[in-house]
Scaffold this motif. Sequence first.
Motif, PDB file in Angstrom:
ATOM      1  N   ILE A   1      -7.954   3.787  -2.295  1.00 30.57           N
ATOM      2  CA  ILE A   1      -7.821   3.908  -0.805  1.00 30.57           C
ATOM      3  C   ILE A   1      -7.394   5.420  -0.272  1.00 30.57           C
ATOM      4  O   ILE A   1      -8.196   5.828   0.577  1.00 30.57           O
ATOM      5  N   GLN A   2      -6.694   5.992  -1.159  1.00 30.93           N
ATOM      6  CA  GLN A   2      -6.499   7.514  -0.697  1.00 30.93           C
ATOM      7  C   GLN A   2      -7.753   8.523  -1.104  1.00 30.93           C
ATOM      8  O   GLN A   2      -7.917   9.266  -0.267  1.00 30.93           O
TER       9      GLN A   2
ATOM     10  N   GLU B   1       0.841  -1.121  -0.003  1.00 28.02           N
ATOM     11  CA  GLU B   1      -0.030  -0.053   0.007  1.00 28.02           C
ATOM     12  C   GLU B   1       0.869   1.376  -0.141  1.00 28.02           C
ATOM     13  O   GLU B   1       0.603   2.126  -0.533  1.00 28.02           O
TER      14      GLU B   1
ATOM     15  N   ILE C   1     -10.380  -3.598  -0.107  1.00 24.30           N
ATOM     16  CA  ILE C   1      -9.533  -3.101  -1.220  1.00 24.30           C
ATOM     17  C   ILE C   1      -8.235  -3.611  -0.468  1.00 24.30           C
ATOM     18  O   ILE C   1      -7.168  -4.125  -1.319  1.00 24.30           O
ATOM     19  N   ARG C   2      -7.792  -3.461   0.916  1.00 23.80           N
ATOM     20  CA  ARG C   2      -6.401  -4.034   1.212  1.00 23.80           C
ATOM     21  C   ARG C   2      -6.546  -5.408   1.254  1.00 23.80           C
ATOM     22  O   ARG C   2      -5.190  -6.040   0.930  1.00 23.80           O
TER      23      ARG C   2
ATOM     24  N   VAL D   1     -12.342  -0.091   2.940  1.00 26.39           N
ATOM     25  CA  VAL D   1     -10.969   0.326   2.916  1.00 26.39           C
ATOM     26  C   VAL D   1     -10.449  -1.381   3.297  1.00 26.39           C
ATOM     27  O   VAL D   1      -9.350  -1.700   2.396  1.00 26.39           O
TER      28      VAL D   1
ATOM     29  N   PRO E   1      -9.549   4.284   8.597  1.00 23.60           N
ATOM     30  CA  PRO E   1      -8.727   3.050   7.967  1.00 23.60           C
ATOM     31  C   PRO E   1      -9.451   1.764   8.345  1.00 23.60           C
ATOM     32  O   PRO E   1      -9.223   0.981   7.426  1.00 23.60           O
TER      33      PRO E   1
ATOM     34  N   LYS F   1      -5.710   0.453  -6.941  1.00 30.55           N
ATOM     35  CA  LYS F   1      -6.092   0.244  -5.673  1.00 30.55           C
ATOM     36  C   LYS F   1      -5.753   1.258  -4.569  1.00 30.55           C
ATOM     37  O   LYS F   1      -6.464   1.849  -3.841  1.00 30.55           O
ATOM     38  N   GLN F   2      -4.484   1.666  -4.870  1.00 28.54           N
ATOM     39  CA  GLN F   2      -3.835   2.687  -3.894  1.00 28.54           C
ATOM     40  C   GLN F   2      -4.695   4.087  -4.052  1.00 28.54           C
ATOM     41  O   GLN F   2      -4.820   4.730  -3.035  1.00 28.54           O
TER      42      GLN F   2
END
Length: 794
Positions: free
Chosen positions: A367-368, A334, A386-387, A383, A378, A363-364
């Motif tokens: 998340i951002q 990430e 996606i992680r 989130v 978080p 995907k990064q």
Amino acid sequence: MDRQPDLRPPLDSELLSASPHLSDYIQVVTRRLWLVLLIFAVTTASAIWAVSRQKTLWRSEMAVQVTDPLERARSLTSPTRVSGMDIFVDPMQSQIEVLQSRSIAERVADELGLRLRRRGTNTVRSELFSDAVVTDEAEPGWYELRYSADGASAALVHAPTGDTVGTADAGEVLEAPGLRFVLKRAPEEFRTYLLEVVPSVAQVASEVRLVGTAREQTNIIDIYLTHEDPELAPKMLGAAARALSEFGARQVRERAESDLEFAEAQLDSARNNLQRSFQKIREFKETEAFTNLTAEEQQLVQRRQDALERLQQLDDQRQALQNLMVDIQAAGVEGVDIVAFLAALPQGVNPQITAIAEDIRDKQDEIQRLLTEERVTPDHPRVQAIRTQLARDEGSLRDAVDRHLQGIDREMAEVRTELDRIQEAQRRFPQLQNRYDELDLQRSIDREMVLYLQSQLYQAQILAQGAGDGFIDVVDPPGAPIEVTPRGKINLMLGALLGLILGVGAAFFLEYLDRTVRTSADVETLLGIPVLGIIPRLRKVDEEDDRRAGLPLIVALDPLDPAAEAYRNLRMNLMFMSTEDEPIRTILFSSPGPHEGKSTTAVNFAVMLAQQGQRVLLIDADLRRPSLHRAMDLLREPGLTNLLVGDAEAREAIRPNVLPNLDMLPSGPFPPNPSELLNSKAMQRLLEELQGKYSHIIVDSPPVLAVTDAALLGAHTDGVVLVLRSGETEQRAAERAVEQLRRVGVRVFGAVLNEVSTSNAEESYYLQYYYGYHPREETGWQRLRSGLSRARFW
């Protein structure tokens, strides 16, 4: 009379070492109570006036989230780099200082048109108009906004010329040269309001008084603004947030443009160097030396060149993939910079790796976006989902990279083996080969430089594209302003307290400057002589009781007066100093300077002795400014001067029984040489002759420091009593008078402290007893005045 000068008595050590008492400080204040009250009254009145002119203020608040603009831009290309702002300074405090800077204030003033402001009455600007715009074409100066009778329309008139520069109805835009605003209805019965266009925004920037405070352990700043216009206050906050955001964006934009310009210039230079390297290799191949090689040799050279190029490509791929694995190991999938990896990835890499890397980048970004724009935590399920996908992608990426690295290692081993065989075959022509190797190495270096600069140019382009994004996010927008109640009572109390402090301070300052003799302690400490009597201020006797003009004979006219009792105390102290061996019969009364009460003291002391039944002679030896004859209502001639020069006999000059048991010898005519007469043998013989006829002889002389008469005459008497006026006689003058008398051998019996006020805390202890035992019947007004004169004010 031959006598040795008396020695100065030792000072009381306790008197010198005693620390000031609280009453001493209170005495300083009460002595100048009029000054304290005056300063207190003026300061309090000023505070009341200032409080009455305070305007109602309105406070508006907002909260913003601030990020480092340069760090936000850097995060697009190098998130692991640390900002210098984080190391050396407090970033939040820096942004607060920028927010409160004059530059931001001027931007706000320009955006809201604060150069056009209301002057005069308590009406604020937003009650007359809104949305003001002032350009550089606006002529500075005074304008009048003149409403119609119903207040539904108005005209803007240039005050110096009287020209109408714009008109509009309420709710419409009024336009004038350089001015534009939305007119409102007249807020009150007045129909003419004065406006001013200030020449520059710098003159009105002080109205934008922004206050920022950072919330602890966050990057959120609470911004406050207090203003007299409730409609304008929240607008000023919003404008300040926009100005701060633009300030940060401009910093990033300027940095990005500078980096981009530098990268483009360096890349052009590197490309030119690479082209020159290729050109040199072509020229080398086209030379006779290279073309004369056999076909086998040419084939070996070409094969070696191809092998070296392939080896470099494989090494670039391996280096890029290994760096990716190191970054994933350190920061996780990430936190790795996939954008920079894709930008630096050489050609020939397995397409599967590129596809997985692009999927990870998407995907990064997602998340951002969730964390910043939608402000989810978080731990939010989206989130976490996606992680989870990123974790699977990380495993796929590792497998693909490992397989590709294994293939690269095998291929690089094969290429090195091929190079070894070629090198073995090329040993037959080493010189040409060495030259070719040098050219090929330079071409490789130039190629690497081009690739590096292309990567830097790519990063600079990303910075430039992201420079327009603001770095200020409004958390709590400006709400309705809150009325701030003026602290009138507190300010009034502070003003009164300040006046009291200033008044007391002024009293102590004047006390510090005061160098006069005030108390008996001053006399004994400075002069080293005892205080024989403390005489209060003499009251004025009634005209029908006072038949004599001049000095007040309070002892004769009112024997029960407190001042008369003070003279009795003086008589007692002097008589106790007289002994059989050294009787005191001739006493000289003098003072350091004029108007200190020596003549009044001398005549009242003489009357007091006469009332005791003793035969007393009062001599007026002040041959320059005599006054005793007026006190006794007598003629001045013949007198002492006539006796000294032999023009008259004693029986002719001495006035017998001016009061019971009191004879008087006036001064006589003014002589041309008073000092010589008083210091003559005739004066000495006269005193000796008179001592045989009188029990006591009281002599009134001129001041000690004014002339030498007192010192010369004192040598012919038993001693001198020095009269000092409380609060008037200078300390230095009293010291010099005592020194001058002792220098000529005159005995100083002591001092009389004259004209002492009952407000004097140190002496009032004695004076209050005098007044307390005073049996006179007084009127109500007299009792009130007497009580006020003895008031202590504490």
